[in-house]
Design a protein around this motif. Sequence first.
Motif, PDB file in Angstrom:
ATOM      1  N   LYS A   1     -27.077  93.999  43.263  1.00 22.33           N
ATOM      2  CA  LYS A   1     -26.553  94.989  42.318  1.00 22.33           C
ATOM      3  C   LYS A   1     -25.071  94.733  42.039  1.00 22.33           C
ATOM      4  CE  LYS A   1     -25.605  99.823  41.554  1.00 22.33           C
ATOM      5  NZ  LYS A   1     -25.381 101.115  42.154  1.00 22.33           N
ATOM      6  N   ARG A   2     -24.355  94.385  43.074  1.00 25.00           N
ATOM      7  CA  ARG A   2     -22.916  94.131  42.921  1.00 25.00           C
ATOM      8  C   ARG A   2     -22.664  92.978  41.943  1.00 25.00           C
ATOM      9  NH1 ARG A   2     -18.619  93.915  47.831  1.00 25.00           N
ATOM     10  NH2 ARG A   2     -16.802  93.450  46.559  1.00 25.00           N
TER      11      ARG A   2
ATOM     12  N   VAL B   1     -13.304  98.015  37.222  1.00 26.70           N
ATOM     13  CA  VAL B   1     -12.701  97.692  38.516  1.00 26.70           C
ATOM     14  C   VAL B   1     -12.617  98.950  39.373  1.00 26.70           C
ATOM     15  CG1 VAL B   1     -10.543  96.977  39.648  1.00 26.70           C
ATOM     16  CG2 VAL B   1     -11.485  95.612  37.779  1.00 26.70           C
ATOM     17  N   ASN B   2     -12.264 100.074  38.766  1.00 29.14           N
ATOM     18  CA  ASN B   2     -12.223 101.347  39.488  1.00 29.14           C
ATOM     19  C   ASN B   2     -13.613 101.722  39.995  1.00 29.14           C
ATOM     20  OD1 ASN B   2     -10.950 103.814  40.393  1.00 29.14           O
ATOM     21  ND2 ASN B   2     -12.037 104.815  38.725  1.00 29.14           N
TER      22      ASN B   2
ATOM     23  N   GLU C   1     -14.689 101.955  43.953  1.00 29.96           N
ATOM     24  CA  GLU C   1     -15.213 103.221  44.489  1.00 29.96           C
ATOM     25  C   GLU C   1     -16.656 103.080  44.957  1.00 29.96           C
ATOM     26  OE1 GLU C   1     -14.754 106.335  41.632  1.00 29.96           O
ATOM     27  OE2 GLU C   1     -12.569 106.287  41.763  1.00 29.96           O
ATOM     28  N   ASP C   2     -17.505 102.472  44.149  1.00 26.02           N
ATOM     29  CA  ASP C   2     -18.934 102.380  44.472  1.00 26.02           C
ATOM     30  C   ASP C   2     -19.186 101.512  45.693  1.00 26.02           C
ATOM     31  OD1 ASP C   2     -21.618 103.192  43.715  1.00 26.02           O
ATOM     32  OD2 ASP C   2     -21.963 101.088  43.223  1.00 26.02           O
ATOM     33  N   TYR C   3     -18.546 100.362  45.750  1.00 25.48           N
ATOM     34  CA  TYR C   3     -18.817  99.436  46.844  1.00 25.48           C
ATOM     35  C   TYR C   3     -18.015  99.765  48.088  1.00 25.48           C
ATOM     36  CZ  TYR C   3     -21.511  97.313  43.217  1.00 25.48           C
ATOM     37  OH  TYR C   3     -22.428  97.128  42.209  1.00 25.48           O
ATOM     38  N   ALA C   4     -16.908 100.502  47.956  1.00 26.43           N
ATOM     39  CA  ALA C   4     -16.182 100.969  49.143  1.00 26.43           C
ATOM     40  C   ALA C   4     -17.028 102.016  49.877  1.00 26.43           C
ATOM     41  CB  ALA C   4     -14.837 101.554  48.752  1.00 26.43           C
ATOM     42  N   LYS C   5     -17.710 102.886  49.111  1.00 28.56           N
ATOM     43  CA  LYS C   5     -18.598 103.892  49.709  1.00 28.56           C
ATOM     44  C   LYS C   5     -19.739 103.221  50.461  1.00 28.56           C
ATOM     45  CE  LYS C   5     -17.896 107.347  46.129  1.00 28.56           C
ATOM     46  NZ  LYS C   5     -18.511 108.009  44.969  1.00 28.56           N
ATOM     47  N   LYS C   6     -20.280 102.156  49.894  1.00 27.03           N
ATOM     48  CA  LYS C   6     -21.398 101.460  50.524  1.00 27.03           C
ATOM     49  C   LYS C   6     -20.969 100.774  51.818  1.00 27.03           C
ATOM     50  CE  LYS C   6     -24.449 100.823  46.607  1.00 27.03           C
ATOM     51  NZ  LYS C   6     -23.903 101.658  45.602  1.00 27.03           N
ATOM     52  N   LYS C   7     -19.720 100.256  51.860  1.00 18.85           N
ATOM     53  CA  LYS C   7     -19.225  99.628  53.074  1.00 18.85           C
ATOM     54  C   LYS C   7     -19.056 100.652  54.196  1.00 18.85           C
ATOM     55  CE  LYS C   7     -16.786  95.515  51.580  1.00 18.85           C
ATOM     56  NZ  LYS C   7     -15.507  94.833  51.507  1.00 18.85           N
TER      57      LYS C   7
END
Length: 146
Positions: free
Chosen positions: A81-82, A133-134, A138-144
């Motif tokens: 997805k990323r 980029v925002n 936000e989306d992938y920081a939450k997943k980490k």
Amino acid sequence: MTTEMGNPRSRDIVLIILSNSIQRLTFLPVYHHATVVVMCCLWLQTKQSLFPIALVTNASVHVIMYGYYLLCVMGLLPKWKRLVTDCQIVQFVISFVVSVLMLYYNFTGFGCSGILGRCFNAVFNASLLTLFVNFHSEDYAKKKQG
């Protein structure tokens, strides 16, 4: 482009609405898809010389994106997805760099047709790049974290 519904980007919004996922409809896709309609009309009116390049790069990103969506609908959950978001960001970076390059060429005497469309596109791509980029951070920081 005779109708807004003929625009594949407009269908993205319609698909979200029809799938009863209206809560997923956020500012980013609405802004992105609504402004693309304006941008395409402006590019056609000003005979923007790089319009074919934009169409090919955008279509390429959408092949990847809709391939991902197809696999999701089929019940497969691809791990990439990323990659879809990364491809969109790369597309906006390339388009923004080309916009700046075309502005340079225009003001140094080389020029190209559709400078008004190119200027609009440069501002639009800068805003999309910022928004994507925002979203990415936000989306992938939450997943980490999760």
